[in-house]
Design a protein around this motif. Structure first.
Motif, PDB file in Angstrom:
ATOM      1  N   ARG A  29       6.698  15.267 -17.752  1.00 57.80           N
ATOM      2  CA  ARG A  29       7.030  14.980 -16.699  1.00 57.80           C
ATOM      3  C   ARG A  29       6.231  13.579 -15.974  1.00 57.80           C
ATOM      4  N   ILE A  30       4.967  13.796 -15.969  1.00 60.99           N
ATOM      5  CA  ILE A  30       4.052  12.731 -15.296  1.00 60.99           C
ATOM      6  C   ILE A  30       4.368  11.442 -16.266  1.00 60.99           C
ATOM      7  N   ILE A  31       4.652  11.635 -17.677  1.00 63.33           N
ATOM      8  CA  ILE A  31       4.729  10.224 -18.484  1.00 63.33           C
ATOM      9  C   ILE A  31       6.052   9.863 -18.078  1.00 63.33           C
ATOM     10  N   LYS A  32       7.145  10.803 -18.195  1.00 66.33           N
ATOM     11  CA  LYS A  32       8.481   9.867 -17.802  1.00 66.33           C
ATOM     12  C   LYS A  32       8.485   9.446 -16.532  1.00 66.33           C
ATOM     13  N   GLU A  33       7.803  10.010 -15.412  1.00 67.92           N
ATOM     14  CA  GLU A  33       8.026   9.499 -14.063  1.00 67.92           C
ATOM     15  C   GLU A  33       7.105   8.003 -14.068  1.00 67.92           C
ATOM     16  N   THR A  34       6.135   7.981 -14.668  1.00 72.27           N
ATOM     17  CA  THR A  34       5.462   6.809 -14.916  1.00 72.27           C
ATOM     18  C   THR A  34       6.071   5.786 -15.562  1.00 72.27           C
ATOM     19  N   GLN A  35       6.814   5.965 -16.674  1.00 64.64           N
ATOM     20  CA  GLN A  35       7.549   5.218 -17.363  1.00 64.64           C
ATOM     21  C   GLN A  35       8.703   4.459 -16.412  1.00 64.64           C
ATOM     22  N   ARG A  36       9.431   5.589 -15.583  1.00 60.76           N
ATOM     23  CA  ARG A  36      10.376   5.062 -14.712  1.00 60.76           C
ATOM     24  C   ARG A  36       9.801   4.040 -13.635  1.00 60.76           C
ATOM     25  N   LEU A  37       8.696   4.548 -13.066  1.00 60.18           N
ATOM     26  CA  LEU A  37       8.184   3.907 -12.035  1.00 60.18           C
ATOM     27  C   LEU A  37       7.832   2.390 -12.484  1.00 60.18           C
ATOM     28  N   LEU A  38       7.174   2.088 -13.650  1.00 60.45           N
ATOM     29  CA  LEU A  38       7.287   0.836 -14.062  1.00 60.45           C
ATOM     30  C   LEU A  38       8.434   0.197 -14.468  1.00 60.45           C
ATOM     31  N   SER A  39       9.470   0.932 -15.105  1.00 61.10           N
ATOM     32  CA  SER A  39      10.438  -0.122 -15.626  1.00 61.10           C
ATOM     33  C   SER A  39      11.537  -0.376 -14.531  1.00 61.10           C
ATOM     34  N   GLU A  40      11.564   0.687 -13.304  1.00 54.46           N
ATOM     35  CA  GLU A  40      12.565   0.210 -12.247  1.00 54.46           C
ATOM     36  C   GLU A  40      11.749   0.467 -11.070  1.00 54.46           C
ATOM     37  N   PRO A  41      10.839  -0.509 -10.638  1.00 47.69           N
ATOM     38  CA  PRO A  41      10.237  -0.440  -9.345  1.00 47.69           C
ATOM     39  C   PRO A  41      10.729  -0.541  -8.077  1.00 47.69           C
ATOM     40  N   ALA A  42      10.518  -0.251  -7.249  1.00 46.81           N
ATOM     41  CA  ALA A  42      11.113  -0.083  -5.704  1.00 46.81           C
ATOM     42  C   ALA A  42      10.783  -1.465  -5.254  1.00 46.81           C
ATOM     43  N   PRO A  43      11.876  -1.949  -4.651  1.00 44.60           N
ATOM     44  CA  PRO A  43      11.349  -3.365  -3.808  1.00 44.60           C
ATOM     45  C   PRO A  43      10.298  -3.114  -2.790  1.00 44.60           C
ATOM     46  N   GLY A  44       9.404  -4.106  -2.856  1.00 44.05           N
ATOM     47  CA  GLY A  44       8.421  -4.051  -2.012  1.00 44.05           C
ATOM     48  C   GLY A  44       6.968  -3.180  -2.077  1.00 44.05           C
ATOM     49  N   ILE A  45       7.373  -2.413  -3.368  1.00 43.90           N
ATOM     50  CA  ILE A  45       6.286  -1.385  -3.852  1.00 43.90           C
ATOM     51  C   ILE A  45       5.757  -1.903  -5.145  1.00 43.90           C
ATOM     52  N   SER A  46       4.524  -1.905  -5.186  1.00 37.73           N
ATOM     53  CA  SER A  46       3.911  -2.017  -6.609  1.00 37.73           C
ATOM     54  C   SER A  46       3.105  -0.642  -7.247  1.00 37.73           C
ATOM     55  N   ASN A  94      -2.932   2.866  -8.446  1.00 37.65           N
ATOM     56  CA  ASN A  94      -3.182   1.885  -7.329  1.00 37.65           C
ATOM     57  C   ASN A  94      -1.604   1.470  -7.080  1.00 37.65           C
ATOM     58  N   VAL A  95      -1.441   1.584  -5.840  1.00 35.74           N
ATOM     59  CA  VAL A  95      -0.191   1.371  -5.015  1.00 35.74           C
ATOM     60  C   VAL A  95      -0.484   0.158  -3.955  1.00 35.74           C
ATOM     61  N   MET A  96       0.484  -0.761  -3.841  1.00 37.81           N
ATOM     62  CA  MET A  96       0.391  -1.845  -2.720  1.00 37.81           C
ATOM     63  C   MET A  96       1.963  -1.662  -2.239  1.00 37.81           C
ATOM     64  N   ILE A  97       2.140  -1.703  -0.981  1.00 38.96           N
ATOM     65  CA  ILE A  97       3.327  -1.750  -0.018  1.00 38.96           C
ATOM     66  C   ILE A  97       3.265  -2.869   0.544  1.00 38.96           C
ATOM     67  N   LEU A  98       4.431  -3.530   0.601  1.00 43.82           N
ATOM     68  CA  LEU A  98       4.466  -4.659   1.388  1.00 43.82           C
ATOM     69  C   LEU A  98       5.316  -4.217   2.847  1.00 43.82           C
ATOM     70  N   GLY A  99       4.904  -4.800   4.079  1.00 41.29           N
ATOM     71  CA  GLY A  99       5.527  -4.288   5.190  1.00 41.29           C
ATOM     72  C   GLY A  99       6.896  -4.918   5.269  1.00 41.29           C
ATOM     73  N   PRO A 100       7.862  -4.001   5.756  1.00 39.75           N
ATOM     74  CA  PRO A 100       9.136  -4.482   5.787  1.00 39.75           C
ATOM     75  C   PRO A 100       9.573  -5.513   6.657  1.00 39.75           C
ATOM     76  N   THR A 101      10.322  -6.426   6.393  1.00 35.16           N
ATOM     77  CA  THR A 101      10.960  -7.709   6.975  1.00 35.16           C
ATOM     78  C   THR A 101      11.475  -7.113   8.386  1.00 35.16           C
ATOM     79  N   GLN A 102      11.394  -8.091   9.514  1.00 34.98           N
ATOM     80  CA  GLN A 102      11.649  -7.581  10.814  1.00 34.98           C
ATOM     81  C   GLN A 102      11.511  -6.264  11.301  1.00 34.98           C
ATOM     82  N   SER A 103      10.076  -6.035  11.068  1.00 33.11           N
ATOM     83  CA  SER A 103       9.460  -4.848  11.548  1.00 33.11           C
ATOM     84  C   SER A 103       7.945  -5.120  12.061  1.00 33.11           C
ATOM     85  N   PRO A 104       7.195  -4.431  12.922  1.00 32.32           N
ATOM     86  CA  PRO A 104       5.846  -4.733  13.237  1.00 32.32           C
ATOM     87  C   PRO A 104       5.006  -4.787  11.985  1.00 32.32           C
ATOM     88  N   TYR A 105       5.449  -4.287  10.949  1.00 32.42           N
ATOM     89  CA  TYR A 105       4.594  -4.394   9.875  1.00 32.42           C
ATOM     90  C   TYR A 105       4.837  -5.550   8.738  1.00 32.42           C
TER      91      TYR A 105
END
Length: 111
Positions: free
Chosen positions: A27-44, A56-67
């Motif tokens: 399950r972890i292998i499959k989820e990691t493969q999916r995470l790398l092949s289909e990244p969510a916008p603004g999240i690495s 290691n996770v990096m999240i960009l603050g959403p546009t038009q928000s205090p972040y």
């Protein structure tokens, strides 16, 4: 003036082979493969080379928000009991900030 975009640039990571990670649940292998092949916008997120349960996770603050414009670095760990136990998450910046405050407080106490 141009608005900042919420586009994020992703690095390429080698695919994760089940043969190379026999100590990881499928399950972890499959989820990691999916995470790398289909990244969510603004999240690495990328697994550590030393421990494939640590990300290691990096999240960009959403546009038009205090972040907006913020970059938030996190460490995420999948425990042995995952998925029955939730992942452990720590903010790298907060950890470093509290460490520095503690050291400063400790120095003041003995000054």
């Amino acid at each position: 003036s141009p608005k900042p975009s919420n586009t994020f640039f992703y690095l390429s990571f080698p695919s994760i082979s089940p043969m190379a990670n026999t100590n990881l649940p499928r399950r972890i292998i499959k989820e990691t493969q999916r995470l790398l092949s289909e990244p969510a916008p603004g999240i690495s997120a990328s697994p550590s080379e030393d421990n494939m349960r640590y990300f290691n996770v990096m999240i960009l603050g959403p546009t038009q928000s205090p972040y907006e414009g913020g970059v938030f670095k996190l460490g995420l760990f999948l425990p042995e009991e995952y998925p029955m136990a939730a992942p452990k998450v720590v903010s790298i910046e907060l950890f470093l900030m509290f460490s520095m405050i503690f050291m400063f407080w400790h120095l003041l106490e003995y000054a």
